[in-house]
Design an enzyme around this catalytic site. Structure first.
Site, short mmCIF file in Angstrom:
data_model
loop_
_atom_site.label_atom_id
_atom_site.label_comp_id
_atom_site.label_asym_id
_atom_site.label_seq_id
_atom_site.Cartn_x
_atom_site.Cartn_y
_atom_site.Cartn_z
CB SER A 49 -3.80 2.61 2.03
OG SER A 49 -3.74 2.33 0.52
CG ASP A 81 -4.77 0.73 7.69
OD1 ASP A 81 -4.96 0.90 8.82
OD2 ASP A 81 -4.29 0.01 6.93
CG HIS A 82 -1.56 3.46 8.88
ND1 HIS A 82 -0.77 3.58 9.99
CD2 HIS A 82 -1.67 2.09 8.81
CE1 HIS A 82 -0.62 2.48 10.85
NE2 HIS A 82 -0.84 1.36 9.98
CG ASP A 103 -0.08 6.42 11.96
OD1 ASP A 103 0.48 6.88 13.17
OD2 ASP A 103 0.38 5.97 11.21
CG HIS A 179 2.23 -2.03 9.45
ND1 HIS A 179 2.54 -0.91 10.11
CD2 HIS A 179 1.18 -2.26 9.39
CE1 HIS A 179 1.39 -0.66 10.64
NE2 HIS A 179 0.58 -1.12 10.21
CG HIS A 207 -2.15 -1.34 13.15
ND1 HIS A 207 -2.32 -0.77 11.97
CD2 HIS A 207 -2.74 -0.90 14.16
CE1 HIS A 207 -3.40 0.29 12.22
NE2 HIS A 207 -3.62 0.10 13.42
N GLY A 208 -0.39 -5.07 11.97
CA GLY A 208 0.88 -6.05 11.53
C GLY A 208 0.32 -7.55 11.72
N GLY A 209 -1.06 -7.81 11.61
CA GLY A 209 -1.53 -9.05 11.98
C GLY A 209 -0.84 -9.92 11.47
CB THR A 232 1.13 -8.56 4.52
OG1 THR A 232 1.44 -7.12 4.64
CG2 THR A 232 2.53 -9.09 3.51
P1 13P Z 1 -0.23 -6.43 7.74
O1 13P Z 1 0.00 -6.02 6.40
O2 13P Z 1 1.29 -6.81 8.26
O3 13P Z 1 -0.61 -7.77 8.23
O4 13P Z 1 -0.78 -5.32 8.72
C1 13P Z 1 -1.81 -4.81 8.37
C2 13P Z 1 -2.23 -3.42 8.99
O5 13P Z 1 -1.75 -3.47 10.16
C3 13P Z 1 -2.72 -2.45 8.39
O6 13P Z 1 -2.88 -1.39 8.96
#
Ligand code: 13P
Length: 288
Positions: A49, A81-82, A103, A179, A207-209, A232
């Site tokens: 980030s 990222d973002h 983003d 996320h 995203h949000g894997g 995460t």
């Molecule tokens: P998670 O933290 O939910 O794995 O998502 C990571 C992400 O998409 C970072 O942009």
């Protein structure tokens, strides 16, 4: 080799796999993350980030990445990222990041196109790749809460126009992921992914894997996902292990005793994820 998002996703497209994009939160875990990729024979995207880049230092991250990629002979990308602010993106590119995400998903469609296009022009002139985003991904993005009700799925016709007008190298799409979701799992909208993949020809990004079920990975990979973000799950497990070790270790013991097990927990997860991303045998079976 220290390389770009464009290069690694091109390889992933040719061989039908996805490249893991893992968020780092400190410098400690970085060498083990890259070594995990090396051992698995995969390229890796390390993403930070803006706040983490400021905490560690943009050029410190670039120099460490370059040194490890060269020494370990692993293909690594350093990705912002973002980012929502052009000055942050410029700082990352000028420092030597090889990939950035602008983003603009919270903006009106036309404004997202115009601002993403400006980033693409600056980045491409310097050999840096750009990821754009369309639609809203649920959860919490750097402290900004995106409510479930506000979630907007990516519309295939918008994706076509966005990619054509901006010339992004990769597109993050909203197909139901969130996320920061590590307690429950999400329902990804595979039919929507298929539709988007059939009309755009850029690599697609999840995203949000952390919240994606591992059994869904093959469908995602077979339908154009070439960058798969996981943050995460690493953060949670690094912290859990560090709490355990810091709690159990005498205060005058070297910090290595506390930090190495936490780094190793991250390395193990990355190896497991990469084995699924590349469809090769897993060295560990962590389940989901
Ligand atoms: P998670 O933290 O939910 O794995 O998502 C990571 C992400 O998409 C970072 O942009």
């Amino acid at each position: 080799m220290y390389t770009t998002l464009k290069e690694v996703t091109k390889k992933a497209e040719e061989l039908n796999f996805t490249v893991g994009a893992f968020n780092t939160h400190n410098l400690e875990m970085l060498p083990d993350m890259l070594r995990a990729a090396k051992e698995m024979g995969s390229p890796i995207i390390i993403q930070t980030s803006v706040d983490t880049a400021r905490y560690i230092g943009f050029s410190v991250l670039v120099n460490v990445m370059k040194a490890i990629c060269d020494n370990e002979m692993v293909d690594g990308v350093l990705h912002l990222d973002h980012a929502r602010n052009f000055d942050d993106i410029k700082e990352a590119i000028d420092a030597g990041y090889t990939s950035v995400m602008y983003d603009g998903s919270h903006l009106p469609f036309k404004e997202n196109i115009l601002k993403t296009r400006a980033v693409v022009e600056y980045a491409h002139a310097r050999g840096v790749s750009v990821e754009g985003e369309l639609g809203t991904i649920g959860g919490t993005e750097e402290g900004i809460h995106v409510a479930e009700d506000d979630k907007v799925y990516t519309r295939p016709e918008d994706a076509v126009e966005f990619v054509k007008a901006t010339e992004v190298d990769a597109l993050a799409i909203a197909i139901g992921t969130n996320h920061g979701q590590f307690k429950s799992k999400t329902e990804v909208n595979i039919p929507l992914l298929k539709e988007i993949d059939s009309v755009v020809d850029v690599p697609l990004v999840i995203h949000g894997g952390t919240g994606v079920k591992e059994e869904d990975y093959p469908e995602l990979i077979n339908n154009g996902i070439r960058k798969f973000n996981v943050g995460t799950e690493l953060l949670v497990n690094w912290t859990k292990m560090a709490k355990e070790t810091f709690g159990a270790t005498e205060v005058n013991k070297s910090l290595r005793h506390n930090v190495i097990p936490a780094n190793e927990a991250v390395e193990k997860i990355i190896k497991h994820k990469i084995s699924l991303f590349m469809n090769v045998e897993s060295p560990t079976n962590l389940g989901n």
